[in-house]
Each structure stands twice: as C-alpha cells, then as structure tokens.
Design an enzyme around this catalytic site. Structure first.
Site, mmCIF file in Angstrom:
data_model
loop_
_atom_site.group_PDB
_atom_site.id
_atom_site.type_symbol
_atom_site.label_atom_id
_atom_site.label_comp_id
_atom_site.label_asym_id
_atom_site.label_seq_id
_atom_site.Cartn_x
_atom_site.Cartn_y
_atom_site.Cartn_z
ATOM 1 N N ASP A 1 41.879 -10.561 12.942
ATOM 2 C CA ASP A 1 43.151 -10.916 13.552
ATOM 3 C C ASP A 1 44.226 -9.954 13.021
ATOM 4 O O ASP A 1 44.038 -8.745 13.103
ATOM 5 C CB ASP A 1 43.459 -12.400 13.283
ATOM 6 N N HIS B 1 37.928 -16.806 18.985
ATOM 7 C CA HIS B 1 38.733 -15.912 18.154
ATOM 8 C C HIS B 1 38.370 -15.956 16.672
ATOM 9 O O HIS B 1 38.471 -14.945 15.985
ATOM 10 C CB HIS B 1 40.209 -16.278 18.314
#
Length: 329
Positions: free
Chosen positions: A106, A306
């Site tokens: 991320d 994610h």
C-alpha cells in the site's frame, strides 16, 4: 539444510529523523525491511516475519512515522516522502547493516519504491505489494484526485487530504471504522460491483463509512487482530497516518528531479486481482518492462483483494522467499 526455527520476534526502538522508530525483528541473515501502509502498523507483517526468519533472513517490520509506537511529528510537512525514505535509511544503519532488501505494501509500496529510487546503494532490491510502481512526474496529484468522482461524489484521497475531516469520522469509533474499511477492500467482504464504491464519499456531507460493509469481518481478520489495530489508533489518533495523503503535492515537487526514472534494482510485484489499486493502475503494470527493468515477476493473485499479505499469507510468503533466494545467487 533447513534453517533452525526462528526465535520469537523482538520489539525495539531506534533513533531516526522521525525521532524514534519502533520496529519488530525476527531471524538472522540478510536484512529484509518491511514497510506497511494505511491504516496499519508493523502488525500487518505478522505472517511474514516468522516465514522470512525461517528462510534465513533478518526480517524487520517498522511502524512508519506517525503510526504505532514510532514518533509522530506535529507538522504535516514532516510526513513528506523524503523524510520517510530518510527514516528507512536510518533504520538500516541503526541495525548495523549497510544494505537491505525493502518490501512495501500500500503506501509502504510507494515508500519502498522511493527508497530504492533515491538510495540504490542501500536498498539493493525492492518488492512491491498491491500498489504498482509509477515513476515520479505527471500532473499535480491534488489536481488529478480532485477530478475523480465528478459532481456527485468525491475521491477518498481528496477526502483524506483535508485536515481534520477524516479524523472527525474515524476517531469517535476507531474500531468500527477500521473493521468497515478493511472489509470494504477484502475479497470476501467487498461490496458487489453494482453497490456504491467505498473509495468515494457523497458530496455534501457524506462519509466513507456510509459505503462500508457492516455484516462480517473478512476471513483474514480476527477480533483479536482488529483489537490490535484499533488499540494503536485509539491511543495515537489518526492524524499522523492521514498526513501521508496531505503531503502528496510536496512529494511531487521534491521528486521532480526523478521524473520518469526507472528502478534498476531487482524487483518483484504482487497484487490482488480484485484490488482497485491494480485495476486502476493497470497501465503502470503494463509499463514495467520500462519502469522496472530488473523485474523478476509480476503476480496477480486471483480472488484476492487489497490486504494481500494478510489475505494470502502462505502464497505471498512463498513468492517472497523464492524471489529472495534468487538474490542470494
């Protein structure tokens, strides 16, 4: 010959430009530095630390400045990318090492790529999880994000960039907000394609959490795991973490000398096929032959969202350790 079982993880703090940085290390051998994203902490690497240690590496997961037990400078400008890169260099030096492989997820992927780009003599290889590498340059970030969404809704990055606005939504119920945010981007709990996109807020007073799933935690996140994350943010607040979004224009200015620059070191990318980061940035992945000439492989994990190293820890661990082994010759 298999390595001996690794010792328990060790917590410590080291001096860095941030003031102090908290880290957790496990194992011995070549240094692998693990950098988390938003809204997480060193704990997001809990599955990788023992796996890397057992494979013969010194695995070190940090709390990025503004998070967890690391220092939290008051000034928004203290969260610019150049300062986060300097923190990473300081960690390597404080651990008595000259170099490291850096792995990021991320925002940590962006921090890892910038670290490799600015200090190739320190970060000799880089693995990026979830967020693809895109070289510095292009239009000013705030201008780009401001155009996403249209008249009815606002992109989450623009929402996060306004000081105090997201804090007012998150901090009255940190645990509930985190549960919804994690679920919104997880493969098994994310909204269906025909439901409102949780990356946007309705203009005129909307909140991100209005679009979060509320029925169940994703399979990778236990109640105890959620308690760890929530406990850290309840103690520290969320401003330090959110300030990363508020320095993006400053990063754009600071990194202008590296406009279009490739990362030459050996590299690896692992993304989730259901992650908006990989679908929105598919052009960046397509450009890897130019932007990551040292790329060993680019993996998109089917049915994965994610939070890739937590959703698919065994698969990510295998891909990381196999790649790391190639770096050792």
């Amino acid at each position: 010959m298999q390595p001996e079982p690794s010792a328990a993880p060790r917590h410590r703090t080291v001096e860095a430009p941030a003031g102090r940085l908290h880290l957790v290390e496990q194992g011995s051998g070549p240094l692998v530095l693990l950098v988390h994203g938003f809204p997480e902490s060193w704990y997001s690497w809990r599955h990788q630390l023992p796996a890397l240690a057992s494979a013969g590496y010194r695995a070190v997961a940090i709390d990025v400045r503004g998070y967890g037990r690391s220092s939290k400078p008051a000034e928004t400008d203290a969260y610019r990318m150049l300062d986060l890169v300097a923190d990473n260099v300081a960690v390597v030096r404080a651990l008595g090492e000259e170099s490291a492989v850096i792995v990021g997820h991320d925002w940590g992927s962006n921090i890892a790529s910038a670290s490799a780009l600015l200090h190739p003599e320190v970060f000799t290889a880089v693995a990026l999880l979830s967020v693809p590498y895109a070289p510095p340059g292009g239009p000013r970030p705030t201008d780009v994000f401001g155009r996403i969404g249209g008249p009815e809704q606002e992109f989450y990055v623009s929402y996060f960039q306004e000081p105090g606005r997201a804090e007012a939504e998150i901090e009255p119920d940190v645990r509930g907000w985190l549960a919804g945010f994690y679920a919104a981007l997880s493969a098994d709990t994310m909204p269906a394609p025909n439901e409102p996109d949780p990356h946007f807020v309705a203009r005129g007073g909307g909140r991100l959490r209005d679009r979060f799933p509320t029925k169940a935690l994703p399979a990778w996140l236990s109640e105890d795991d959620l308690d760890v994350y929530a406990g850290e943010f309840e103690r520290t607040g969320t401003t330090g973490a959110l300030n990363r979004y508020r320095t993006m224009d400053r990063d754009w200015e600071d990194l202008a000398p590296y406009r279009g620059a490739p990362i030459q070191q050996p590299s690896l990318f692992i993304g989730g096929a259901l992650d908006a980061s990989t679908t929105w940035m598919s052009d960046a992945i397509d450009a890897y032959p130019t932007t990551l000439p040292g790329l060993a492989a680019s993996h998109l994990l089917d049915g994965c969202g994610h939070w890739i190293q937590q959703e698919r820890p065994d698969e990510v661990n295998r891909l990381l350790t196999d790649w790391l082994a190639t770096l050792q010759g």
